[in-house]
Design a protein around this motif. Structure first.
Motif, PDB file in Angstrom:
ATOM      1  N   TYR A  83      10.949  -6.885  -1.822  1.00 35.44           N
ATOM      2  CA  TYR A  83      11.233  -5.622  -1.155  1.00 35.44           C
ATOM      3  C   TYR A  83      11.803  -5.902   0.226  1.00 35.44           C
ATOM      4  O   TYR A  83      11.376  -6.839   0.898  1.00 35.44           O
ATOM      5  N   THR A  84      12.737  -5.064   0.631  1.00 34.08           N
ATOM      6  CA  THR A  84      13.201  -5.101   2.010  1.00 34.08           C
ATOM      7  C   THR A  84      12.259  -4.248   2.841  1.00 34.08           C
ATOM      8  O   THR A  84      11.438  -3.488   2.293  1.00 34.08           O
ATOM      9  N   LEU A  85      12.360  -4.339   4.148  1.00 30.34           N
ATOM     10  CA  LEU A  85      11.490  -3.528   5.004  1.00 30.34           C
ATOM     11  C   LEU A  85      11.674  -2.041   4.736  1.00 30.34           C
ATOM     12  O   LEU A  85      10.695  -1.281   4.684  1.00 30.34           O
ATOM     13  N   SER A  86      12.893  -1.596   4.554  1.00 26.10           N
ATOM     14  CA  SER A  86      13.118  -0.163   4.310  1.00 26.10           C
ATOM     15  C   SER A  86      12.535   0.277   2.969  1.00 26.10           C
ATOM     16  O   SER A  86      12.112   1.421   2.817  1.00 26.10           O
ATOM     17  N   GLU A  87      12.486  -0.618   2.000  1.00 26.31           N
ATOM     18  CA  GLU A  87      11.890  -0.278   0.702  1.00 26.31           C
ATOM     19  C   GLU A  87      10.363  -0.229   0.763  1.00 26.31           C
ATOM     20  O   GLU A  87       9.729   0.377  -0.088  1.00 26.31           O
ATOM     21  N   LEU A  88       9.770  -0.845   1.761  1.00 23.89           N
ATOM     22  CA  LEU A  88       8.313  -0.848   1.887  1.00 23.89           C
ATOM     23  C   LEU A  88       7.764   0.452   2.459  1.00 23.89           C
ATOM     24  O   LEU A  88       6.591   0.765   2.283  1.00 23.89           O
ATOM     25  N   GLU A  93       3.600   4.905   3.398  1.00 29.85           N
ATOM     26  CA  GLU A  93       3.269   6.329   3.404  1.00 29.85           C
ATOM     27  C   GLU A  93       2.140   6.634   2.420  1.00 29.85           C
ATOM     28  O   GLU A  93       1.234   7.405   2.733  1.00 29.85           O
ATOM     29  N   GLN A  94       2.175   6.040   1.234  1.00 33.28           N
ATOM     30  CA  GLN A  94       1.120   6.252   0.239  1.00 33.28           C
ATOM     31  C   GLN A  94      -0.225   5.775   0.770  1.00 33.28           C
ATOM     32  O   GLN A  94      -1.248   6.437   0.569  1.00 33.28           O
ATOM     33  N   LEU A  95      -0.244   4.641   1.443  1.00 36.97           N
ATOM     34  CA  LEU A  95      -1.490   4.131   2.020  1.00 36.97           C
ATOM     35  C   LEU A  95      -2.028   5.072   3.092  1.00 36.97           C
ATOM     36  O   LEU A  95      -3.228   5.280   3.189  1.00 36.97           O
ATOM     37  N   GLN A  96      -1.138   5.632   3.879  1.00 40.36           N
ATOM     38  CA  GLN A  96      -1.557   6.561   4.922  1.00 40.36           C
ATOM     39  C   GLN A  96      -2.189   7.807   4.310  1.00 40.36           C
ATOM     40  O   GLN A  96      -3.220   8.295   4.778  1.00 40.36           O
ATOM     41  N   VAL A  97      -1.583   8.330   3.247  1.00 42.48           N
ATOM     42  CA  VAL A  97      -2.114   9.519   2.570  1.00 42.48           C
ATOM     43  C   VAL A  97      -3.489   9.205   1.972  1.00 42.48           C
ATOM     44  O   VAL A  97      -4.427   9.978   2.127  1.00 42.48           O
ATOM     45  N   ARG A  98      -3.604   8.074   1.299  1.00 38.26           N
ATOM     46  CA  ARG A  98      -4.884   7.690   0.695  1.00 38.26           C
ATOM     47  C   ARG A  98      -5.953   7.504   1.758  1.00 38.26           C
ATOM     48  O   ARG A  98      -7.101   7.893   1.581  1.00 38.26           O
TER      49      ARG A  98
END
Length: 105
Positions: A83-88, A93-98
């Motif tokens: 993954y590139t940084l932009s793809e991460l 965001e998913q981790l922040q929501v969780r």
């Protein structure tokens, strides 16, 4: 911190030794529960003479060859994804929501 793997090539080490050191480091990282590996290098490492380890075009070619070999090994052995940084960012965001959901529980 044992969660992070650092593999630094040296002028005294052969490319094969550095590749084997990197592979051993990944194996240890996995045994310790590591799931994420960051590979980075400076753009100067791709320009002959801009880095003390890659002083010639041949050295740059070897660096790229070893990097490709290492990445192929990771993909074959561990089904690693790149993954590139932009793809991460979506993963972040998913981790922040969780995290927010877990804090509310």
């Amino acid at each position: 911190d044992h969660r992070y793997l650092h593999s630094f090539p040296t002028r005294r080490s052969s490319d094969l030794v550095n590749l084997n050191v990197a592979k051993a480091g990944v194996r240890l990282h996995r045994v310790r529960g590591g799931k994420c590996l960051t590979i980075f290098f400076h753009s100067s490492e791709l320009a002959p003479g801009m880095n003390p380890l890659n002083t010639t075009k041949e050295a740059v070619r070897n660096f790229i060859k070893n990097l490709r070999t290492f990445i192929q090994w990771l993909q074959n052995r561990y089904d690693a994804q790149s993954y590139t940084l932009s793809e991460l960012y979506p993963f972040y965001e998913q981790l922040q929501v969780r995290s927010k959901e877990n804090q509310q529980d």
